[in-house]
Design an enzyme around this catalytic site. Structure first.
Site, mmCIF file in Angstrom:
data_model
loop_
_atom_site.group_PDB
_atom_site.id
_atom_site.type_symbol
_atom_site.label_atom_id
_atom_site.label_comp_id
_atom_site.label_asym_id
_atom_site.label_seq_id
_atom_site.Cartn_x
_atom_site.Cartn_y
_atom_site.Cartn_z
ATOM 1 C CE1 TYR A 124 -3.669 2.570 0.652
ATOM 2 C CE2 TYR A 124 -2.224 3.375 2.395
ATOM 3 C CZ TYR A 124 -3.329 3.536 1.578
ATOM 4 O OH TYR A 124 -4.089 4.673 1.686
ATOM 5 C CE LYS A 128 -3.004 5.612 -1.214
ATOM 6 N NZ LYS A 128 -4.052 6.322 -1.976
#
Length: 215
Positions: A124, A128
Site C-alpha cells: 500500500y 502511494k
C-alpha cells in the site's frame, strides 16, 4: 470569474467532506464530481458526471478546470487483489492527473498517505509512494500532496482498524513517539485541502500528517 474544481473520489470519506467544503467557498462557482455511479448533491454549483475510469480519456473535457482534487482510493479487501487496488489507487489517479494537465489545470491536490514510499515493503505505502513520485514529475504550476494517517469518519463499510484506532487515540496523543501515527478525521483533511486551494502558492508542497491537522 469564478473557479472550477474537479473532484475524483467524491463519494469517499474525504471526498464527500471536501465537496461540502468547496460548495461553501464563494470563489469556486462550479464543482464537478466524477464518479462511477450517480452521486447527487443538493448544491446547485455541484455537477456530477458518471464516468468509466477504465476509459477516462473519453471524458477529457470534464477535466477543464482550475484545480483537480484527487481523493480516490480503495482497500485491498474491496479491490480483491493488490493488482486491482493499484489500478484504483495508482493508475486511475495518474491518468486523471495527466488529463487534467493537458486540459490546463493549474493546481493539483492529492490525498496520499503518511509513510508513502516507493521503496516500502508495504504494498500500500509502495503504491502511494510511486504515485507521489510520478505526480511530482508532472509539470503542474502547483502541486499539493497531503499525507494523512488512518482516516476516521462515518463510512458505509465497517473497518475494524479505524474503530481500534479511534479507541487508541488518547494513548497515541499522549506518547510523543506515537503521535506521528495518530489517526485523523476525514473532515479535517478536507478542510485543510480546501484551505490550501484558496491560499497563494506555487511549485510543490507536501503536507505531512502534522501539517494536515487543522489548527
Amino acid at each position: 470569474m469564478g473557479k472550477t474544481a474537479v473532484v475524483i473520489g467524491a463519494t469517499g470519506l474525504v471526498g464527500r467532506a471536501l465537496v461540502d467544503q468547496l460548495v461553501g467557498i464563494e470563489a469556486i462557482t462550479k464543482v464537478v464530481t466524477l464518479t462511477r455511479r450517480p452521486a447527487r448533491h443538493d448544491a446547485e454549483k455541484v455537477e456530477n458526471q458518471v464516468v468509466d475510469f477504465d476509459r477516462l480519456e473519453d471524458y477529457a473535457d470534464y477535466f477543464t478546470a482550475d484545480m483537480l482534487f484527487s481523493c480516490l482510493g480503495t482497500t485491498l479487501k474491496q479491490a480483491g487483489s493488490i493488482q486491482a487496488q493499484r489500478k484504483v489507487d495508482l493508475d486511475y489517479q495518474l491518468n486523471a492527473a495527466k488529463l487534467a494537465l493537458k486540459q490546463g489545470v493549474s493546481h493539483y491536490l492529492l490525498v496520499s498517505s503518511s509513510g508513502a514510499n516507493a521503496n516500502s515493503r508495504s504494498a500500500y505505502l509502495c503504491m502511494k509512494g510511486e504515485l507521489e513520485d510520478r505526480i511530482k514529475a508532472l509539470p503542474f504550476p502547483r502541486t499539493s500532496l497531503f499525507q494523512p494517517s488512518l482516516l476516521l469518519g462515518a463510512r458505509a463499510d465497517f473497518r475494524f482498524g479505524e474503530v481500534l484506532a479511534s479507541l487508541l487515540s488518547p494513548v497515541l496523543l499522549v506518547l510523543p513517539w506515537l503521535r506521528r501515527y495518530r489517526p485523523i478525521k476525514g473532515t479535517e483533511v478536507a478542510i485543510k485541502m480546501a484551505q490550501v486551494s484558496q491560499s497563494d502558492g506555487s511549485g510543490l508542497a507536501v503536507f505531512a500528517l502534522q501539517d494536515v491537522f487543522v489548527e
